[in-house]
Write a protein that holds these residues in place. Structure first.
Motif, PDB file in Angstrom:
ATOM      1  N   ASP A   1      -3.069  12.015  -5.697  1.00 35.27           N
ATOM      2  CA  ASP A   1      -2.551  10.754  -6.236  1.00 35.27           C
ATOM      3  C   ASP A   1      -2.559   9.660  -5.169  1.00 35.27           C
ATOM      4  O   ASP A   1      -2.859   8.498  -5.467  1.00 35.27           O
ATOM      5  N   GLU A   2      -2.229  10.020  -3.923  1.00 36.57           N
ATOM      6  CA  GLU A   2      -2.222   9.020  -2.857  1.00 36.57           C
ATOM      7  C   GLU A   2      -3.629   8.534  -2.540  1.00 36.57           C
ATOM      8  O   GLU A   2      -3.854   7.341  -2.315  1.00 36.57           O
ATOM      9  N   LEU A   3      -4.604   9.455  -2.541  1.00 38.68           N
ATOM     10  CA  LEU A   3      -5.987   9.043  -2.333  1.00 38.68           C
ATOM     11  C   LEU A   3      -6.466   8.149  -3.471  1.00 38.68           C
ATOM     12  O   LEU A   3      -7.176   7.159  -3.248  1.00 38.68           O
TER      13      LEU A   3
ATOM     14  N   GLY B   1       0.811  -1.214   0.000  1.00 35.71           N
ATOM     15  CA  GLY B   1       0.000   0.000   0.000  1.00 35.71           C
ATOM     16  C   GLY B   1       0.839   1.254   0.000  1.00 35.71           C
ATOM     17  O   GLY B   1       1.796   1.404  -0.767  1.00 35.71           O
ATOM     18  N   LEU B   2       0.513   2.188   0.898  1.00 38.15           N
ATOM     19  CA  LEU B   2       1.253   3.433   1.030  1.00 38.15           C
ATOM     20  C   LEU B   2       2.347   3.299   2.086  1.00 38.15           C
ATOM     21  O   LEU B   2       2.813   4.283   2.645  1.00 38.15           O
ATOM     22  N   GLY B   3       2.802   2.096   2.356  1.00 34.46           N
ATOM     23  CA  GLY B   3       3.839   1.820   3.341  1.00 34.46           C
ATOM     24  C   GLY B   3       3.525   0.580   4.146  1.00 34.46           C
ATOM     25  O   GLY B   3       4.395  -0.229   4.452  1.00 34.46           O
ATOM     26  N   VAL B   4       2.269   0.444   4.526  1.00 32.77           N
ATOM     27  CA  VAL B   4       1.715  -0.750   5.154  1.00 32.77           C
ATOM     28  C   VAL B   4       0.344  -0.947   4.535  1.00 32.77           C
ATOM     29  O   VAL B   4      -0.431   0.013   4.434  1.00 32.77           O
ATOM     30  N   GLY B   5       0.032  -2.163   4.114  1.00 34.03           N
ATOM     31  CA  GLY B   5      -1.209  -2.384   3.383  1.00 34.03           C
ATOM     32  C   GLY B   5      -1.993  -3.574   3.877  1.00 34.03           C
ATOM     33  O   GLY B   5      -1.658  -4.199   4.894  1.00 34.03           O
TER      34      GLY B   5
ATOM     35  N   ARG C   1      -0.043  11.555   8.953  1.00 39.62           N
ATOM     36  CA  ARG C   1      -0.387  11.650   7.533  1.00 39.62           C
ATOM     37  C   ARG C   1      -1.897  11.590   7.371  1.00 39.62           C
ATOM     38  O   ARG C   1      -2.596  10.910   8.122  1.00 39.62           O
ATOM     39  N   GLY C   2      -2.395  12.313   6.369  1.00 40.91           N
ATOM     40  CA  GLY C   2      -3.811  12.231   6.025  1.00 40.91           C
ATOM     41  C   GLY C   2      -4.660  13.360   6.558  1.00 40.91           C
ATOM     42  O   GLY C   2      -5.821  13.490   6.187  1.00 40.91           O
ATOM     43  N   GLY C   3      -4.091  14.192   7.450  1.00 44.34           N
ATOM     44  CA  GLY C   3      -4.840  15.310   8.011  1.00 44.34           C
ATOM     45  C   GLY C   3      -4.387  16.635   7.434  1.00 44.34           C
ATOM     46  O   GLY C   3      -3.500  16.685   6.571  1.00 44.34           O
TER      47      GLY C   3
END
Length: 469
Positions: A425-427, A352-356, A415-417
């Motif tokens: 792109d990440e979303l 995923g984005l590091g852990v998925g 991350r994410g806030g």
């Protein structure tokens, strides 16, 4: 609070105004992103045991086919579809988070709103307005149970799952708006749903899959409450602030009634709600980021002698206790609530984005390389993290390496806030990864296009047809 106005009355008045006038374009776009996020999280969870269990039970209930079931199956009554949808949305713990209330608001409200919008022929605008207002009510109720002196949620401190307790009321607001109820009807839906919210957090500590359906039950309760209000059932006008009302019953003297309505209709909590980059408990995220930085700096699992994970003191109950269970989680789901396991997974190398998702399968939870590294992690309270929590969920990872050197990585902002947002792109990558469990790339792109078209008049029925096959 204005004299003579009850809290439910003020919430209903604000909801009626939004139903009449609509949200701003910016807020509608924000809600559309949350709809897409919920759909992706749900598609990824279709084959989860909890979702299958709920689907098996509701299949015997029957009723008119009003709404689509995400991932396929016969159409269901709106309230039943909301139950399945909310269960899917929360099953992988990948849902958005509001701080400092520590709520996952979209996983109950969005499934309820989607089901009712489809059942009533609601427009894309109406869906977004109702879901946005329902999410806002949910997190404001959560803030009513946030004790600023303690720096913690009273709900959480008492073992209550505020996400589902408050989400039942927020879902009722969204459902009532989409059913076209007037201000009094919305207030009655709030009053009815306040008797329905429930959820305990013990499963985070010691196991069980019941927590996965909490948001489903909240969504179901909200739709039923609105249906009952539409049919004439009424709720107490002081249901939120009364002596035997919602906040006092759940939070006692620590409740903050004014926080529920402060700036209502003018100041919006909605845009500040965090999107999750990792499919695990949000308390683990900063530790994951710290471990990922160590990995990027060249630290490998074989280099590690011991690791110390420092977190806010209240977080320890969820991700560190009991220590033996967190070091060797009983399943992939329980691994998602383990500080030691998530740090180990990030250092071993996740997806995923590091852990998925692949890091939280039952097979991954039995991976001896991860478990050996998790056994080297000691979780401790950290004073600086306590100062920041719960406006962020910070962490610090300290590593003693075989060469005798020590490394420390501190992550204060998740991350994410708003302070460290996921890029577009990440979303998009998160949605594609989630959707790939059920859809090919072309069909996933169609879902994203349909969701992002909602603010400009896109069709709810088209969107749901794309995720229901």
């Amino acid at each position: 609070m204005t004299a003579g106005q009850t809290v439910s009355g003020r919430l209903a008045s604000a909801a009626a105004a939004v139903a009449r006038d609509g949200l701003s374009g910016e807020l509608r776009h924000d809600v559309a992103r949350r709809v897409l996020d919920v759909l992706g999280n749900s598609l990824a969870a279709v084959d989860q045991p909890a979702a299958r269990a709920v689907s098996t039970v509701v299949a015997a209930w029957g009723g008119a086919g009003q709404a689509t079931v995400i991932g396929g199956g016969p159409r269901l009554p709106a309230a039943t579809a909301a139950l399945v949808g909310g269960t899917l949305a929360h099953s992988l713990d990948f849902d958005d988070t509001h701080l400092p209330s520590v709520l996952h608001p979209s996983s109950s409200v969005v499934p309820a709103a989607l089901a009712v919008a489809e059942a009533t022929g609601g427009t894309g605008h109406a869906l977004l307005d109702a879901a946005g207002m329902g999410i806002e009510v949910t997190v404001r109720l959560g803030m009513g149970g946030y004790d600023r002196r303690l720096g913690n949620s009273v709900f959480f401190d008492r073992g209550q799952h505020a996400t589902s307790i408050c989400g039942a009321v927020g879902s009722a607001v969204a459902a009532a708006m989409l059913m076209g109820l007037d201000e009094k009807g919305i207030a009655d839906a709030i009053g009815i749903a306040a008797s329905m919210g429930a959820g305990l957090l013990e499963a985070n500590r010691t196991g069980g899959t019941v927590k996965r359906m909490h948001c489903g039950w909240a969504a179901h309760s909200g739709v039923v409450a609105a249906e009952l209000a539409r049919s004439g059932l009424t709720g107490p006008p002081t249901v939120i602030e009364g002596r035997f009302g919602f906040l006092h019953a759940f939070c006692g003297d620590q409740a903050d009634v004014d926080a529920v309505v402060a700036g209502l209709g003018v100041e919006w909590e909605l845009p500040g709600i965090f999107f999750k980059p990792y499919p695990c408990n949000h308390f683990t995220h900063a530790g994951i980021d710290a471990a990922l930085r160590l990995r990027a700096d060249g630290v490998t699992p074989d280099d590690v002698v011991e690791l110390e994970l420092g977190v806010p003191t209240p977080v320890l109950r969820t991700i560190a206790e009991p220590p033996e269970a967190k070091a060797r989680p009983e399943s992939g789901y329980h691994a998602a609530f383990s500080g030691p396991f998530t740090v180990a997974s990030a250092l071993v190398g996740g997806g995923g984005l590091g852990v998925g998702h692949e890091d939280f399968t039952d097979e991954a939870s039995r991976d001896e390389r991860r478990l050996a590294l998790a056994a080297k992690v000691r979780c401790v309270p950290d004073a600086r993290c306590d100062e920041i929590f719960p406006n962020q969920f910070p962490a610090v990872v300290r590593a003693l390496l075989r060469d005798g050197s020590r490394r420390e990585v501190r992550v204060d902002v998740n991350r994410g806030g708003p302070g460290n947002p996921l890029s577009a792109d990440e979303l998009a990558q998160k949605f594609r990864t989630n959707a790939s469990h059920r859809l090919d790339g072309a069909d996933a792109a169609k879902v994203a296009e349909a969701a992002y078209a909602l603010p400009t008049g896109g069709s709810v029925s088209r969107l749901m047809s794309l995720v229901g096959s």
